[in-house]
Design a protein around this motif. Structure first.
Motif, PDB file in Angstrom:
ATOM      1  N   THR A 286       1.322  -1.297  -0.160  1.00  0.00           N
ATOM      2  CA  THR A 286       0.391  -0.181  -0.187  1.00  0.00           C
ATOM      3  C   THR A 286       0.733   1.535  -0.016  1.00  0.00           C
ATOM      4  OG1 THR A 286      -0.063  -0.376   2.590  1.00  0.00           O
ATOM      5  CG2 THR A 286      -2.104  -1.049   0.889  1.00  0.00           C
ATOM      6  N   VAL A 287      -0.047   2.336  -0.186  1.00  0.00           N
ATOM      7  CA  VAL A 287       0.843   3.690  -0.176  1.00  0.00           C
ATOM      8  C   VAL A 287       0.240   4.392   0.576  1.00  0.00           C
ATOM      9  CG1 VAL A 287       0.806   5.181  -1.258  1.00  0.00           C
ATOM     10  CG2 VAL A 287       1.813   3.806  -1.918  1.00  0.00           C
ATOM     11  N   VAL A 288       0.439   5.358   2.064  1.00  0.00           N
ATOM     12  CA  VAL A 288      -0.342   5.722   2.713  1.00  0.00           C
ATOM     13  C   VAL A 288       0.232   7.541   2.431  1.00  0.00           C
ATOM     14  CG1 VAL A 288      -0.757   5.866   5.269  1.00  0.00           C
ATOM     15  CG2 VAL A 288      -0.007   3.933   4.255  1.00  0.00           C
ATOM     16  N   SER A 289      -1.124   8.392   2.709  1.00  0.00           N
ATOM     17  CA  SER A 289      -0.208   9.516   2.559  1.00  0.00           C
ATOM     18  C   SER A 289      -1.190  10.677   3.471  1.00  0.00           C
ATOM     19  CB  SER A 289      -1.101  10.352   1.271  1.00  0.00           C
ATOM     20  OG  SER A 289      -3.118   9.757   1.250  1.00  0.00           O
ATOM     21  N   GLY A 290      -1.075  11.567   3.711  1.00  0.00           N
ATOM     22  CA  GLY A 290      -0.950  12.521   4.771  1.00  0.00           C
ATOM     23  C   GLY A 290      -1.563  13.939   4.326  1.00  0.00           C
TER      24      GLY A 290
ATOM     25  N   THR B 150      -8.205   2.720  -0.188  1.00  0.00           N
ATOM     26  CA  THR B 150      -8.986   1.744   0.338  1.00  0.00           C
ATOM     27  C   THR B 150      -8.749   1.766   1.986  1.00  0.00           C
ATOM     28  OG1 THR B 150      -6.723   0.757   1.334  1.00  0.00           O
ATOM     29  CG2 THR B 150      -7.684  -0.527  -0.909  1.00  0.00           C
ATOM     30  N   ALA B 151      -8.410   3.092   3.020  1.00  0.00           N
ATOM     31  CA  ALA B 151      -9.162   3.402   3.844  1.00  0.00           C
ATOM     32  C   ALA B 151      -9.015   4.542   4.165  1.00  0.00           C
ATOM     33  CB  ALA B 151      -7.867   2.045   4.612  1.00  0.00           C
ATOM     34  N   ASN B 152      -9.297   5.277   4.819  1.00  0.00           N
ATOM     35  CA  ASN B 152      -9.526   6.663   5.231  1.00  0.00           C
ATOM     36  C   ASN B 152      -9.613   6.950   6.892  1.00  0.00           C
ATOM     37  OD1 ASN B 152      -9.368   9.657   5.387  1.00  0.00           O
ATOM     38  ND2 ASN B 152     -11.742   9.555   4.867  1.00  0.00           N
TER      39      ASN B 152
ATOM     40  N   PRO C 206      -3.126  -0.609  10.496  1.00  0.00           N
ATOM     41  CA  PRO C 206      -3.710  -0.322   9.181  1.00  0.00           C
ATOM     42  C   PRO C 206      -4.487  -1.497   8.159  1.00  0.00           C
ATOM     43  CG  PRO C 206      -1.643  -0.841   9.060  1.00  0.00           C
ATOM     44  CD  PRO C 206      -2.172  -0.935  10.333  1.00  0.00           C
ATOM     45  N   PHE C 207      -4.942  -2.484   9.302  1.00  0.00           N
ATOM     46  CA  PHE C 207      -5.724  -3.619   9.589  1.00  0.00           C
ATOM     47  C   PHE C 207      -7.050  -3.597   9.978  1.00  0.00           C
ATOM     48  CE2 PHE C 207      -1.443  -5.199   9.944  1.00  0.00           C
ATOM     49  CZ  PHE C 207      -1.380  -5.449   8.731  1.00  0.00           C
ATOM     50  N   ALA C 208      -6.987  -2.700  10.891  1.00  0.00           N
ATOM     51  CA  ALA C 208      -8.344  -2.555  11.384  1.00  0.00           C
ATOM     52  C   ALA C 208      -9.448  -0.096  10.864  1.00  0.00           C
ATOM     53  CB  ALA C 208      -8.537  -2.797  13.113  1.00  0.00           C
ATOM     54  N   THR C 209      -8.883  -0.156  10.765  1.00  0.00           N
ATOM     55  CA  THR C 209      -8.375   0.880  10.335  1.00  0.00           C
ATOM     56  C   THR C 209      -9.229   1.843  11.376  1.00  0.00           C
ATOM     57  OG1 THR C 209     -10.471   0.799   9.593  1.00  0.00           O
ATOM     58  CG2 THR C 209      -9.152   1.013   7.664  1.00  0.00           C
ATOM     59  N   CYS C 210      -8.683   1.885  12.561  1.00  0.00           N
ATOM     60  CA  CYS C 210      -8.705   2.308  14.002  1.00  0.00           C
ATOM     61  C   CYS C 210      -7.712   2.998  14.571  1.00  0.00           C
ATOM     62  CB  CYS C 210      -9.834   1.595  14.329  1.00  0.00           C
ATOM     63  SG  CYS C 210      -9.020   0.228  15.576  1.00  0.00           S
ATOM     64  N   LEU C 211      -7.706   4.604  15.452  1.00  0.00           N
ATOM     65  CA  LEU C 211      -6.753   4.970  15.833  1.00  0.00           C
ATOM     66  C   LEU C 211      -6.657   3.764  16.499  1.00  0.00           C
ATOM     67  CD1 LEU C 211      -5.005   7.373  16.444  1.00  0.00           C
ATOM     68  CD2 LEU C 211      -7.334   8.012  17.915  1.00  0.00           C
ATOM     69  N   LEU C 212      -5.076   3.424  17.222  1.00  0.00           N
ATOM     70  CA  LEU C 212      -4.676   2.708  18.621  1.00  0.00           C
ATOM     71  C   LEU C 212      -4.436   3.225  19.703  1.00  0.00           C
ATOM     72  CD1 LEU C 212      -3.498   0.105  16.915  1.00  0.00           C
ATOM     73  CD2 LEU C 212      -5.491  -0.156  17.651  1.00  0.00           C
TER      74      LEU C 212
END
Length: 180
Positions: free
Chosen positions: A8-12, A29-31, A66-72
């Motif tokens: 994947t590629v991640v952007s901020g 794929t995720a926001n 990045p799997f659960a797309t949530c803040l840990l």
């Protein structure tokens, strides 16, 4: 940020979002939302824990799955906007840097700050600290020839370049045998 392990590629972005993209389909794929209240300017990935870390104009670093797309978790402790972050490859360590020249070393196993250190800049030079162009961690040959583990150096740069040596604690050999 390219994350080869996840393909994947991640952007901020300054719109406060962290997005995960599929480089093959060119589709998002995720926001990752719900963390930043200000713009995002730096991303890093820790392969040991499979954490995605983002920093920005907030004073906190955000740890995402990045799997659960949530803040840990939110790493709190800086008193100024964060300009860069770096996950130390092969370790549980994360380094963050803010606009005042303060750097923090975090343990991602406990989400605790292990060490805080600051650049030695000249008075009036703080305006040059607003954009760390480079923040990295390099492995060096051990300075103590009796140690088999390497030493490390943190390097950060703006208009000036700053070096911080990270020495390992010396471990003397021990034995369970009692003297005769």
């Amino acid at each position: 940020l390219h994350v080869p392990y996840l393909d994947t590629v991640v952007s901020g972005s300054l719109d406060r979002t962290v997005r995960v993209w599929d480089p093959f389909t060119e589709q998002m794929t995720a926001n990752l939302q719900g963390g930043h209240t200000k713009g995002v300017n730096s991303l890093t990935y820790n392969g040991e824990h499979r954490f995605l870390i983002s920093t920005g104009f907030d004073h906190d670093a955000f740890v995402w799955s990045p799997f659960a797309t949530c803040l840990l978790y939110k790493l709190q402790g800086h008193k100024a906007a964060l300009m860069n972050c770096h996950a130390v490859e092969g370790t549980h360590e994360l380094i963050t840097a803010d606009t005042t020249g303060v750097l923090k070393l975090w343990d991602l196993r406990t989400f605790g700050c292990v060490q805080t250190f600051q650049t030695e800049h000249t008075k009036g030079d703080l305006n040059d600290m607003t954009g760390f162009q480079a923040l990295t961690h390099v492995k060096l040959k051990a300075k103590d020839p009796t140690q088999d583990k390497p030493d490390y150096r943190v390097i950060c740069a703006t208009k000036n370049i700053f070096f911080f040596d990270q020495y390992r604690t010396r471990v003397d050999p021990v034995t369970d045998d009692l003297p005769p």
